[in-house]
Scaffold this active site. Structure first.
Site, PDB file in Angstrom:
ATOM      1  CG  HIS A  72      -2.517  -0.808   0.949  1.00 13.69           C
ATOM      2  ND1 HIS A  72      -3.479  -0.008   1.236  1.00 13.69           N
ATOM      3  CD2 HIS A  72      -2.535  -1.800   0.397  1.00 13.69           C
ATOM      4  CE1 HIS A  72      -4.452  -1.313   0.558  1.00 13.69           C
ATOM      5  NE2 HIS A  72      -3.555  -2.155   0.751  1.00 13.69           N
ATOM      6  CG  ASP A  73       4.799   3.771   2.054  1.00 18.00           C
ATOM      7  OD1 ASP A  73       4.237   4.468   2.361  1.00 18.00           O
ATOM      8  OD2 ASP A  73       6.114   3.149   1.375  1.00 18.00           O
ATOM      9  CB  THR A 200       0.015 -18.016  -0.015  1.00 15.77           C
ATOM     10  OG1 THR A 200       0.064 -18.706   0.455  1.00 15.77           O
ATOM     11  CG2 THR A 200       1.677 -16.986   0.589  1.00 15.77           C
ATOM     12  CB  SER A 253      -0.462 -23.628   3.932  1.00 12.31           C
ATOM     13  OG  SER A 253      -0.883 -22.682   2.811  1.00 12.31           O
TER      14      SER A 253
END
Length: 330
Positions: A72-73, A200, A253
């Site tokens: 995001h930065d 993930t 996972s």
């Protein structure tokens, strides 16, 4: 969604435009270096790693929170820690609607690492570099690849909520929309697919994908591109009317950085429209399948993509500043 031949040139055009943008900032990026602090703060990587590890042991959400914050930065004003600035008027970058869901653990991780670094090397290391190092470190802590991080970024002097709109990919985007946003930051199609693999780990609020489960269309309440068993799992998990209800993005996972995200896409178990689109679209499908079948190939592409991401819009030399406090301009 298959892209018609008439439209096939559009993503390629965006890639070329993105590469042109990337070449325009190549001169400043060349000032980044893996050993930037060799003489001024030689232990910076160890200091940051120790602080991040301590935080991670307190809560595993440290990993997805920090990694998401780096993304995001970098996509708004470049990788300059502008997302950390706090404003009494609540008009800073972190106050934008798209950033309000950034987890506090991500902020806390970098702030604690900055405090540790300042105690050893006051006024030397930027918050932007500490975030870049922390993002790498959390990936390693959850089983992902280790890679070198280029350093030398300066902290930005601008942080405005109004500049966030349209800069971050939304969960409902198709591949063409994703390509446009990533290419505008000099990132390739492969970079985009590899960076998406960060899903993930982490979780999402149910309202971010509810449109795929209810009233998807007039004749199909559930998105037909979603595995029906998986859809029922999500419907059950999101049955709580609590708006803060969350589910793991990768149900197989959730706390391990692996290639199961891509295996889920092949099995039509992508959580967001933008996730599943990577497999449904022929322009990205082959890469998804390769990553699903070969974890090492994914790790290599992800490492390269993270280095490319870390070069986006960086401030170097006399640009920006080295903040004493990550949440405030000097």
């Amino acid at each position: 969604m298959d892209i018609r031949s008439d439209d096939a040139k559009k993503p390629m055009m965006m890639w070329f435009l993105g590469m042109l943008l990337f070449s325009m900032v190549a001169e400043s990026n060349a000032q980044l270096s893996e050993n930037y602090y060799a003489s001024t703060c030689p232990s910076v990587e160890l200091i940051v790693k120790q602080a991040v590890t301590t935080k991670f042991k307190q809560t595993v959400t440290t990993a997805p929170a920090t990694l998401r914050m780096f993304f995001h930065d970098c996509f708004v004003e470049g990788c300059d820690a502008s997302v950390f600035i706090a404003s009494e008027n609540e008009d800073a970058e972190k106050d934008a609607d798209d950033n309000k869901s950034l987890a506090g653990d991500g902020f806390d991780t970098v702030i604690k690492a900055k405090t540790a670094v300042e105690s050893q090397c006051p006024g030397v290391v930027s918050c932007a570099d500490i975030l870049a190092l922390a993002a790498r470190d959390v990936v390693v802590l959850v089983g992902g690849p280790e890679f070198k991080v280029e350093l030398g970024r300066r902290d930005g002097l601008v942080s405005k909520a109004s500049r966030v709109t349209g800069k971050l990919p939304e969960p409902g985007l198709d591949v063409r929309g994703l390509v446009q946003i990533f290419a505008s930051n000099g990132l390739s199609l492969t970079d985009m697919i590899a960076l998406s693999g960060a899903h993930t780990i982490g979780s999402s609020h149910c309202n971010r994908f509810a449109n795929r489960l209810h009233n998807f269309s007039t004749f199909m309440p559930v998105d037909p591109t979603m595995d029906p068993v998986y859809a029922q799992q999500l419907i059950q998990a999101c049955s709580d009317p609590n708006p803060d209800a969350v589910v793991d993005i990768d149900l197989t996972s959730r706390d391990t950085f692996d290639n199961s995200y891509y295996q889920n896409l092949v099995a039509r178990k992508g959580l967001f429209t933008s996730d599943q689109a990577l497999f449904n679209d022929l322009s990205s499908q082959a890469t998804v399948v390769r990553f699903a079948n070969n974890a090492e190939e994914f790790y290599s592409a992800f490492s390269s993509a993270m280095r490319n991401l870390g070069r986006v819009g960086v401030k170097v030399g006399n640009q920006g500043e080295i903040r004493r406090d990550c949440s405030a301009f000097n």
